[in-house]
Design an enzyme around this catalytic site. Structure first.
Site, PDB file in Angstrom:
ATOM      1  N   GLY A 237       0.800  -1.216   0.000  1.00  0.00           N
ATOM      2  CA  GLY A 237       0.000   0.000   0.000  1.00  0.00           C
ATOM      3  C   GLY A 237       0.831   1.264   0.000  1.00  0.00           C
ATOM      4  N   GLY A 262       1.943   2.580  -9.938  1.00  0.00           N
ATOM      5  CA  GLY A 262       2.282   3.883  -9.363  1.00  0.00           C
ATOM      6  C   GLY A 262       1.678   5.019 -10.180  1.00  0.00           C
ATOM      7  N   ASP A 263       1.627   4.856 -11.488  1.00  0.00           N
ATOM      8  CA  ASP A 263       1.030   5.881 -12.344  1.00  0.00           C
ATOM      9  C   ASP A 263      -0.478   5.977 -12.082  1.00  0.00           C
ATOM     10  OD1 ASP A 263       3.566   6.128 -13.431  1.00  0.00           O
ATOM     11  OD2 ASP A 263       3.147   4.672 -15.021  1.00  0.00           O
TER      12      ASP A 263
HETATM   13  N1  LIG Z   1       0.243  -6.537  -5.917  1.00  0.00           N
HETATM   14  C1  LIG Z   1      -0.502  -5.480  -5.578  1.00  0.00           C
HETATM   15  N2  LIG Z   1      -1.736  -5.655  -5.072  1.00  0.00           N
HETATM   16  C2  LIG Z   1      -2.513  -4.606  -4.732  1.00  0.00           C
HETATM   17  N3  LIG Z   1      -2.137  -3.325  -4.847  1.00  0.00           N
HETATM   18  C3  LIG Z   1      -0.916  -3.080  -5.339  1.00  0.00           C
HETATM   19  C4  LIG Z   1      -0.024  -4.130  -5.730  1.00  0.00           C
HETATM   20  N4  LIG Z   1       1.123  -3.573  -6.197  1.00  0.00           N
HETATM   21  C5  LIG Z   1       0.945  -2.234  -6.107  1.00  0.00           C
HETATM   22  N5  LIG Z   1      -0.262  -1.924  -5.585  1.00  0.00           N
HETATM   23  C6  LIG Z   1      -0.816  -0.588  -5.338  1.00  0.00           C
HETATM   24  O1  LIG Z   1      -0.248   0.289  -6.283  1.00  0.00           O
HETATM   25  C7  LIG Z   1       0.418   1.367  -5.649  1.00  0.00           C
HETATM   26  C8  LIG Z   1       1.660   1.736  -6.439  1.00  0.00           C
HETATM   27  O2  LIG Z   1       2.494   0.597  -6.519  1.00  0.00           O
HETATM   28  P1  LIG Z   1       4.073   0.681  -6.499  1.00  0.00           P
HETATM   29  O3  LIG Z   1       4.537   1.140  -5.171  1.00  0.00           O
HETATM   30  O4  LIG Z   1       4.579  -0.619  -6.992  1.00  0.00           O
HETATM   31  O5  LIG Z   1       4.302   1.850  -7.548  1.00  0.00           O
HETATM   32  P2  LIG Z   1       5.520   2.123  -8.534  1.00  0.00           P
HETATM   33  O6  LIG Z   1       6.690   1.273  -8.146  1.00  0.00           O
HETATM   34  O7  LIG Z   1       5.718   3.583  -8.570  1.00  0.00           O
HETATM   35  O8  LIG Z   1       4.929   1.635  -9.917  1.00  0.00           O
HETATM   36  P3  LIG Z   1       5.260   2.149 -11.384  1.00  0.00           P
HETATM   37  O9  LIG Z   1       6.378   3.146 -11.282  1.00  0.00           O
HETATM   38  O10 LIG Z   1       5.595   0.926 -12.144  1.00  0.00           O
HETATM   39  O11 LIG Z   1       4.001   2.768 -11.895  1.00  0.00           O
HETATM   40  C9  LIG Z   1       0.714   0.899  -4.235  1.00  0.00           C
HETATM   41  O12 LIG Z   1       0.749   1.998  -3.350  1.00  0.00           O
HETATM   42  C10 LIG Z   1      -0.454  -0.050  -3.955  1.00  0.00           C
HETATM   43  O13 LIG Z   1      -1.556   0.694  -3.436  1.00  0.00           O
HETATM   44 MG   LIG Z   2       6.687   4.677 -10.012  1.00  0.00          MG
END
Ligand SMILES: Nc1ncnc2c1ncn2[C@@H]1O[C@H](COP(=O)(O)OP(=O)(O)OP(=O)(O)O)[C@@H](O)[C@H]1O
Ligand SMILES: [Mg+2]
Length: 337
Positions: A237, A262-263
């Protein structure tokens, strides 16, 4: 209208293989997909999918640049916002604008190849800044979104410059960046920054263990100039440090493709801001929309109905960041015995 600035756009090519990927082998491809990509473009796509009007400002060049333009226009974005840049050295590759190639093998694991992209150069940067000012001058931009890596040849301060220009027009900016561009943007006082945990750790050069340490590090970014900080932590999260409080939020773990989650979170937070939602609502939406993005096969194709269903199971709790007193520490240690 939200304005998503994508300094390093790409043509995202996805190859699906029926079986596993074997290095050194020759493979028959089951399907090919091609769409405009780059973080800010993905944010814009999610915004539109959620019913929130968004524009894309991106420098494009060459044959791949035309593919990005055509793809965005087909999705309903205004082709006129794309800035043609010509200042591109040969080393960038024959197609101009970069491509990313993702090979998804039978079991679903993805191998990604990222082209470096063209050098934007001084002329390219000033062309983007000029178009940025013209768009802000139109008076319809409600929030600016900056997201993604910088193309070669662009000064790390460019995000700070964009934030300062937006401020001159009374418009706030949300930023998804890491490392030197993240550090450099803080002094310009962006309204929000959204690093993921690994990016925040890399930017600070140390490990962060647990939500309280993450929130403390986020408070550090606030003291350096970020208005609010949301740290995304993958399936765990997020941790949010805001003017209205400090929270952690998490939803049900979803299996699927986490690229672009994340986007999706960034898009939901930006939508919440322009709609004036309170923070708990924004965070619940952010977690639900990003979980729905993980479940979706293609980055940016979030199903709003699925997000709506997942929203009910998002857990949100306030975090207490007060430093424990010596007495509390001693009592806690005693209770362990
Ligand atoms: N496996 C998962 N199941 C449920 N929610 C997820 C999962 N992975 C990510 N999330 C949700 O997506 C949000 C963003 O994910 P993450 O922290 O991986 O972003 P990121 O690494 O910036 O992704 P990206 O840069 O590839 O868009 C998290 O805060 C969470 O709420
Ligand atoms: Mg990201």
């Amino acid at each position: 209208v939200l304005l998503c600035v994508c300094l390093n756009p790409a043509v995202d090519v996805t190859y699906r293989l029926p079986g596993p990927l074997a290095p050194g082998g020759s493979h028959r491809i089951a399907s090919v997909r091609e769409q405009p990509g780059g973080k800010a473009i993905n944010v814009a796509r999610v915004l539109r999918g959620l019913g929130e009007p968004a524009r894309v400002l991106a420098p494009v060049t060459g044959r791949n640049g035309e593919t990005v333009r055509a793809g965005l226009v087909a999705e309903g974005f205004d082709g006129a916002d794309l800035v043609d840049v010509v200042d591109v050295p040969e080393a960038a590759g024959p197609g101009g604008t970069r491509r990313t190639v993702t090979v998804v093998a039978g079991a679903g694991e993805a191998t990604v190849l990222n082209e470096p992209g063209p050098v934007l150069g001084e002329g390219g940067v000033s062309a983007v800044l000029e178009r940025f000012e013209a768009l802000l001058g139109g008076g319809t931009i409600t929030l600016v979104v900056l997201a993604g890596s910088l193309p070669p040849g662009v000064p790390v301060e460019v995000y700070a410059t964009l934030v300062r220009i937006a401020h001159r027009y009374g418009v706030e900016t949300f930023v998804d960046a890491e490392g030197p561009p993240l550090r450099a943007v803080l002094a310009a006082r962006p309204a929000l920054v959204k690093p993921n945990l690994a990016e925040l750790e890399a930017t600070l050069g140390r490990r962060l263990d647990g939500p309280v340490e993450i929130a403390a590090a986020a408070l550090g970014l606030r003291s350096e100039g970020a208005g609010e900080v949301v740290v995304s932590c993958g399936r765990d999260g997020l941790v949010a440090v805001t003017g209205a409080g400090v929270w952690r939020a998490a939803g049900p773990a979803v299996t699927g493709n986490p690229t672009g989650a994340g986007d999706a979170l960034h898009a939901a937070l930006a939508r919440g801001a322009v709609r004036g939602q309170d923070w708990p609502d924004r965070l619940r939406d952010g977690v639900a929309v990003s979980a729905a993005a993980v479940a979706a096969p293609v980055a940016g194709e979030v199903d709003p109905e699925l997000a709506g269903r997942l929203r009910g199971s998002v857990r949100l709790e306030p975090l207490d960041l007060s430093v424990p007193t010596m007495e509390e520490v001693t009592r806690a240690a005693g209770a362990d015995r």
